[in-house]
Design a protein around this motif. Sequence first.
Motif, PDB file in Angstrom:
ATOM      1  N   ALA A  56       0.837  -1.201   0.000  1.00 18.78           N
ATOM      2  CA  ALA A  56       0.000   0.000   0.000  1.00 18.78           C
ATOM      3  C   ALA A  56       0.871   1.250   0.000  1.00 18.78           C
ATOM      4  O   ALA A  56       1.964   1.264   0.572  1.00 18.78           O
ATOM      5  CB  ALA A  56      -0.920  -0.009   1.212  1.00 18.78           C
ATOM      6  N   ASP A  57       0.374   2.296  -0.650  1.00 19.63           N
ATOM      7  CA  ASP A  57       1.097   3.575  -0.692  1.00 19.63           C
ATOM      8  C   ASP A  57       0.968   4.334   0.616  1.00 19.63           C
ATOM      9  O   ASP A  57       1.783   5.206   0.907  1.00 19.63           O
ATOM     10  CB  ASP A  57       0.569   4.442  -1.839  1.00 19.63           C
ATOM     11  N   GLY A  58      -0.047   4.023   1.392  1.00 21.43           N
ATOM     12  CA  GLY A  58      -0.237   4.718   2.655  1.00 21.43           C
ATOM     13  C   GLY A  58      -1.320   4.070   3.479  1.00 21.43           C
ATOM     14  O   GLY A  58      -1.957   3.102   3.067  1.00 21.43           O
ATOM     15  N   LYS A  59      -1.501   4.635   4.663  1.00 25.11           N
ATOM     16  CA  LYS A  59      -2.518   4.126   5.565  1.00 25.11           C
ATOM     17  C   LYS A  59      -3.019   5.295   6.393  1.00 25.11           C
ATOM     18  O   LYS A  59      -2.245   5.970   7.060  1.00 25.11           O
ATOM     19  CB  LYS A  59      -1.913   3.043   6.463  1.00 25.11           C
ATOM     20  N   ASP A  60      -4.311   5.543   6.307  1.00 22.13           N
ATOM     21  CA  ASP A  60      -4.932   6.603   7.108  1.00 22.13           C
ATOM     22  C   ASP A  60      -5.984   5.976   8.019  1.00 22.13           C
ATOM     23  O   ASP A  60      -7.072   6.477   8.169  1.00 22.13           O
ATOM     24  CB  ASP A  60      -5.529   7.683   6.220  1.00 22.13           C
ATOM     25  N   GLY A  61      -5.620   4.839   8.579  1.00 24.49           N
ATOM     26  CA  GLY A  61      -6.561   4.021   9.322  1.00 24.49           C
ATOM     27  C   GLY A  61      -6.912   2.791   8.510  1.00 24.49           C
ATOM     28  O   GLY A  61      -7.190   1.735   9.046  1.00 24.49           O
ATOM     29  N   ARG A  62      -6.898   2.927   7.191  1.00 28.61           N
ATOM     30  CA  ARG A  62      -7.106   1.818   6.257  1.00 28.61           C
ATOM     31  C   ARG A  62      -6.078   1.955   5.144  1.00 28.61           C
ATOM     32  O   ARG A  62      -5.684   3.065   4.776  1.00 28.61           O
ATOM     33  CB  ARG A  62      -8.506   1.886   5.637  1.00 28.61           C
ATOM     34  N   ARG A  63      -5.647   0.829   4.602  1.00 29.87           N
ATOM     35  CA  ARG A  63      -4.670   0.852   3.507  1.00 29.87           C
ATOM     36  C   ARG A  63      -5.260   1.501   2.275  1.00 29.87           C
ATOM     37  O   ARG A  63      -6.447   1.377   2.004  1.00 29.87           O
ATOM     38  CB  ARG A  63      -4.276  -0.566   3.117  1.00 29.87           C
ATOM     39  N   TYR A  64      -4.404   2.182   1.519  1.00 28.21           N
ATOM     40  CA  TYR A  64      -4.830   2.686   0.219  1.00 28.21           C
ATOM     41  C   TYR A  64      -3.672   2.618  -0.767  1.00 28.21           C
ATOM     42  O   TYR A  64      -2.505   2.620  -0.392  1.00 28.21           O
ATOM     43  CB  TYR A  64      -5.393   4.115   0.309  1.00 28.21           C
ATOM     44  N   TRP A  65      -4.031   2.507  -2.029  1.00 27.07           N
ATOM     45  CA  TRP A  65      -3.090   2.503  -3.133  1.00 27.07           C
ATOM     46  C   TRP A  65      -3.453   3.659  -4.047  1.00 27.07           C
ATOM     47  O   TRP A  65      -4.633   3.948  -4.258  1.00 27.07           O
ATOM     48  CB  TRP A  65      -3.192   1.205  -3.934  1.00 27.07           C
ATOM     49  N   LEU A  66      -2.467   4.312  -4.582  1.00 31.86           N
ATOM     50  CA  LEU A  66      -2.720   5.371  -5.555  1.00 31.86           C
ATOM     51  C   LEU A  66      -3.023   4.731  -6.910  1.00 31.86           C
ATOM     52  O   LEU A  66      -2.474   3.670  -7.239  1.00 31.86           O
ATOM     53  CB  LEU A  66      -1.519   6.303  -5.650  1.00 31.86           C
ATOM     54  N   THR A  67      -3.872   5.375  -7.677  1.00 27.08           N
ATOM     55  CA  THR A  67      -4.195   4.841  -9.005  1.00 27.08           C
ATOM     56  C   THR A  67      -2.932   4.721  -9.851  1.00 27.08           C
ATOM     57  O   THR A  67      -2.802   3.799 -10.651  1.00 27.08           O
ATOM     58  CB  THR A  67      -5.235   5.713  -9.727  1.00 27.08           C
ATOM     59  N   SER A  68      -1.985   5.631  -9.637  1.00 29.55           N
ATOM     60  CA  SER A  68      -0.739   5.584 -10.405  1.00 29.55           C
ATOM     61  C   SER A  68       0.101   4.343 -10.079  1.00 29.55           C
ATOM     62  O   SER A  68       0.933   3.924 -10.876  1.00 29.55           O
ATOM     63  CB  SER A  68       0.087   6.852 -10.161  1.00 29.55           C
ATOM     64  N   THR A  69      -0.123   3.734  -8.924  1.00 30.14           N
ATOM     65  CA  THR A  69       0.573   2.505  -8.541  1.00 30.14           C
ATOM     66  C   THR A  69      -0.092   1.286  -9.169  1.00 30.14           C
ATOM     67  O   THR A  69       0.575   0.354  -9.612  1.00 30.14           O
ATOM     68  CB  THR A  69       0.566   2.351  -7.005  1.00 30.14           C
ATOM     69  N   ILE A  70      -1.419   1.287  -9.229  1.00 29.71           N
ATOM     70  CA  ILE A  70      -2.185   0.135  -9.706  1.00 29.71           C
ATOM     71  C   ILE A  70      -2.322   0.126 -11.229  1.00 29.71           C
ATOM     72  O   ILE A  70      -2.326  -0.938 -11.848  1.00 29.71           O
ATOM     73  CB  ILE A  70      -3.577   0.109  -9.031  1.00 29.71           C
ATOM     74  N   ARG A  71      -2.411   1.296 -11.839  1.00 29.36           N
ATOM     75  CA  ARG A  71      -2.614   1.395 -13.290  1.00 29.36           C
ATOM     76  C   ARG A  71      -1.608   0.568 -14.097  1.00 29.36           C
ATOM     77  O   ARG A  71      -2.020  -0.192 -14.979  1.00 29.36           O
ATOM     78  CB  ARG A  71      -2.593   2.859 -13.739  1.00 29.36           C
ATOM     79  N   PRO A  72      -0.304   0.617 -13.815  1.00 26.36           N
ATOM     80  CA  PRO A  72       0.651  -0.169 -14.609  1.00 26.36           C
ATOM     81  C   PRO A  72       0.402  -1.680 -14.558  1.00 26.36           C
ATOM     82  O   PRO A  72       0.680  -2.387 -15.516  1.00 26.36           O
ATOM     83  CB  PRO A  72       2.009   0.167 -13.991  1.00 26.36           C
ATOM     84  N   LEU A  73      -0.161  -2.173 -13.462  1.00 28.84           N
ATOM     85  CA  LEU A  73      -0.448  -3.601 -13.348  1.00 28.84           C
ATOM     86  C   LEU A  73      -1.481  -4.024 -14.382  1.00 28.84           C
ATOM     87  O   LEU A  73      -1.408  -5.119 -14.938  1.00 28.84           O
ATOM     88  CB  LEU A  73      -0.956  -3.938 -11.950  1.00 28.84           C
ATOM     89  N   PHE A  74      -2.442  -3.158 -14.649  1.00 34.10           N
ATOM     90  CA  PHE A  74      -3.487  -3.470 -15.608  1.00 34.10           C
ATOM     91  C   PHE A  74      -3.082  -3.140 -17.032  1.00 34.10           C
ATOM     92  O   PHE A  74      -3.582  -3.735 -17.971  1.00 34.10           O
ATOM     93  CB  PHE A  74      -4.803  -2.801 -15.216  1.00 34.10           C
ATOM     94  N   GLU A  75      -2.156  -2.228 -17.207  1.00 31.75           N
ATOM     95  CA  GLU A  75      -1.624  -1.945 -18.550  1.00 31.75           C
ATOM     96  C   GLU A  75      -0.784  -3.121 -19.018  1.00 31.75           C
ATOM     97  O   GLU A  75      -0.834  -3.513 -20.162  1.00 31.75           O
ATOM     98  CB  GLU A  75      -0.808  -0.657 -18.538  1.00 31.75           C
ATOM     99  N   GLN A  76      -0.022  -3.754 -18.092  1.00 31.10           N
ATOM    100  CA  GLN A  76       0.792  -4.923 -18.429  1.00 31.10           C
ATOM    101  C   GLN A  76      -0.078  -6.108 -18.773  1.00 31.10           C
ATOM    102  O   GLN A  76       0.228  -6.874 -19.667  1.00 31.10           O
ATOM    103  CB  GLN A  76       1.679  -5.322 -17.242  1.00 31.10           C
ATOM    104  N   GLN A  77      -1.182  -6.282 -18.049  1.00 31.44           N
ATOM    105  CA  GLN A  77      -2.063  -7.422 -18.224  1.00 31.44           C
ATOM    106  C   GLN A  77      -3.105  -7.185 -19.307  1.00 31.44           C
ATOM    107  O   GLN A  77      -3.813  -8.105 -19.692  1.00 31.44           O
ATOM    108  CB  GLN A  77      -2.809  -7.732 -16.923  1.00 31.44           C
ATOM    109  N   GLY A  78      -3.230  -5.941 -19.780  1.00 32.64           N
ATOM    110  CA  GLY A  78      -4.274  -5.620 -20.720  1.00 32.64           C
ATOM    111  C   GLY A  78      -5.638  -5.662 -20.062  1.00 32.64           C
ATOM    112  O   GLY A  78      -6.641  -5.942 -20.687  1.00 32.64           O
ATOM    113  N   GLY A  79      -5.674  -5.356 -18.750  1.00 34.70           N
ATOM    114  CA  GLY A  79      -6.893  -5.447 -17.965  1.00 34.70           C
ATOM    115  C   GLY A  79      -7.712  -4.181 -18.011  1.00 34.70           C
ATOM    116  O   GLY A  79      -7.579  -3.360 -18.904  1.00 34.70           O
ATOM    117  N   ALA A  80      -8.562  -4.008 -16.999  1.00 37.81           N
ATOM    118  CA  ALA A  80      -9.495  -2.884 -16.907  1.00 37.81           C
ATOM    119  C   ALA A  80      -8.762  -1.562 -16.805  1.00 37.81           C
ATOM    120  O   ALA A  80      -7.648  -1.464 -16.336  1.00 37.81           O
ATOM    121  CB  ALA A  80     -10.384  -3.074 -15.672  1.00 37.81           C
TER     122      ALA A  80
END
Length: 81
Positions: A56-80
Amino acid sequence: MKISNSTSRSHAIRPKPLPVPLDQPGRLRVGHLMYLYGCSHSTVYAYLKCGRIPPADGKDGRRYWLTSTIRPLFEQQGGAS
């Protein structure tokens, strides 16, 4: 008043549609990752443990990921997007 011993599942994590498209800045929670991957919360944590999802990119009580972190995972996979 009768008190039930059954456990309420209303607090369970459920898939949630993305608050913003992956090509825009934003924060994603576990429920959003469940929606993207089409899986349960336990699978998201398994993916996190094995490295398929980055920490996770951070935690403000709950984990969160930035879209900029997750986007490349789906560009590599050709996903959503």
